[in-house]
Design an enzyme around this catalytic site. Sequence first.
Site, short mmCIF file in Angstrom:
data_model
loop_
_atom_site.label_atom_id
_atom_site.label_comp_id
_atom_site.label_asym_id
_atom_site.label_seq_id
_atom_site.Cartn_x
_atom_site.Cartn_y
_atom_site.Cartn_z
N HIS A 97 0.84 -1.21 0.00
CA HIS A 97 0.00 0.00 0.00
C HIS A 97 0.87 1.25 0.00
O HIS A 97 1.50 1.58 1.00
CB HIS A 97 -0.91 0.01 1.23
CG HIS A 97 -1.92 1.12 1.21
ND1 HIS A 97 -3.27 0.90 1.06
CD2 HIS A 97 -1.77 2.47 1.29
CE1 HIS A 97 -3.90 2.06 1.06
NE2 HIS A 97 -3.01 3.04 1.20
N HIS A 125 1.48 5.44 -2.05
CA HIS A 125 0.97 6.51 -2.92
C HIS A 125 2.16 7.13 -3.63
O HIS A 125 2.73 8.13 -3.17
CB HIS A 125 0.22 7.56 -2.09
CG HIS A 125 -1.03 7.04 -1.48
ND1 HIS A 125 -2.27 7.18 -2.06
CD2 HIS A 125 -1.24 6.30 -0.36
CE1 HIS A 125 -3.19 6.58 -1.32
NE2 HIS A 125 -2.58 6.04 -0.27
N GLN A 131 -9.40 9.58 -5.19
CA GLN A 131 -9.08 10.25 -3.92
C GLN A 131 -10.20 11.16 -3.42
O GLN A 131 -10.46 11.26 -2.22
CB GLN A 131 -7.79 11.07 -4.08
CG GLN A 131 -7.43 11.97 -2.92
CD GLN A 131 -6.90 11.21 -1.72
OE1 GLN A 131 -5.76 10.77 -1.71
NE2 GLN A 131 -7.74 11.05 -0.70
N HIS A 154 -9.33 1.95 0.08
CA HIS A 154 -9.18 2.69 1.32
C HIS A 154 -10.54 2.57 1.99
O HIS A 154 -11.55 2.97 1.42
CB HIS A 154 -8.88 4.15 1.05
CG HIS A 154 -7.47 4.42 0.64
ND1 HIS A 154 -6.94 3.95 -0.51
CD2 HIS A 154 -6.49 5.12 1.28
CE1 HIS A 154 -5.68 4.35 -0.58
NE2 HIS A 154 -5.37 5.05 0.49
N GLU A 191 -11.06 4.76 6.88
CA GLU A 191 -9.87 5.41 7.46
C GLU A 191 -10.36 6.60 8.26
O GLU A 191 -10.34 7.75 7.80
CB GLU A 191 -8.87 5.84 6.38
CG GLU A 191 -7.55 6.30 7.00
CD GLU A 191 -6.52 6.72 5.98
OE1 GLU A 191 -6.84 6.75 4.78
OE2 GLU A 191 -5.38 7.04 6.40
N ASP A 232 2.47 3.30 2.88
CA ASP A 232 1.44 4.29 2.61
C ASP A 232 2.02 5.59 2.06
O ASP A 232 1.70 6.00 0.94
CB ASP A 232 0.60 4.55 3.86
CG ASP A 232 -0.75 5.20 3.57
OD1 ASP A 232 -1.12 5.31 2.38
OD2 ASP A 232 -1.44 5.61 4.52
FE FE2 Z 1 -3.44 5.13 1.60
#
Ligand code: FE2
Length: 427
Positions: free
Chosen positions: A57, A59, A152, A214, A217, A313
């Site tokens: 995971h 970005h 996102q 996701h 969260e 992440d």
């Molecule tokens: Fe993430």
Amino acid sequence: MLDLLISNAALADGRTHMSVAVQDGRIVEVTQGLQAPAHETVDAKDMLLSSPFVDPHFHMDATLSYGLPRVNQSGTLLEGIALWGELKPLLTQEALVERALAYCDWAAAKGLLAIRTHVDVCDPRLLAVDALLEVKRRVAPYIALQLVAFPQDGVLRGPQGPQQHLDNLKRALDKGVDVVGGIPHFERSMADGALSVKLLCELAAERGLRVDMHCDESDDPHSRHVETLAFETQRLGLQGRVTGSHLTSMHSMDNYYVSKLIPLMAEAQLHVVANPLINITLQGRHDTYPKRRGMTRVPELLAAGLNVAFGHDCVMDPWYSLGSGDMLEVAHMGLHVGQMTSQAAMRQCFEAVTRNAARVMGLENYGMEAGCKADFVLLQAHDPVEAMRLRATRLTVFKAGEIIAETPAATSSLKLPGRPAQTDFRR
Ligand code: FE2
């Protein structure tokens, strides 16, 4: 004649004094004390030879952008998303590629040879998608990069209507993005969150793709989209192909509800990815004291038979100002936050950044057995626990049986008055 013979290796499963024989980029034999001619020989000197680290995971479109255009002042997830929104119009494909390639260099040197990265698909130009597809092609000789189409800003929250981001996401998949992503807790309502999970899982089922969302969260104990994710996975026959990432609301949920939820997740064979470095800093920001830790229930999920991995992440981006591509740092933090201090639990933390993470990505021929790819990392540690304790030096990184990175062994010398000189007191 073998291409490579590594001798005197300790393996992550506890075997010691092992020889690993390599031919044509594959492991051909793993046994004790093998003697055979080889073009290259490496004496592991009883150090740990592990399968490479895997980050399930990440970005990569945001990495190494720390401070652009400004720093996250509150330290919250929501300011991070807003900040990324400010940065997006300023991005160029060239800069995205350059930063991602720089990160991949860091990763390879740390023995991190497979990464699943989310890529934001809400920008109609799909600039980041094109950039990371280019990066994926360029790093393929040394890093397996898997891309997740990640809306996102919410897949149903497009400024031009609920179809806009969904269409972008489909275009990203058409271009070759591998996995369907989502962010149900960021949709406008609980109902829209549930609808997004349904639509995105149906899209993945139609196209024969994996899902990685996701999910929840948040510190909101009522954020329960993982229940819908498990339901849709089971309904659509996607068992074993769906990952719930973050799942931090599970930290705050009522225990009775969790006692029903975890068996449903196990029935759906969900994979779980916790991101301990990030969520220990992002979560609990609205608490006074006590402050919640904000990591999902890792030991309980493992005990129920779910596959749980740890992700990095973020590294130096709108959400996290630190990080270096070191999955041992990730495992170390996961161990602490999850209070996973027994010998068995500490070894599970190492597996969370190696074997379990490879299962999340569906990597084939990953492991330390005959027939597996000859990808490994030789660490300056004798076993996985010591590797995490010391965040051990990656002495040598091998890809397809070839050395792609080397780092000198860490050593120190101490010269104190009245004491004999000492070196190498790391243990
Ligand atoms: Fe993430």
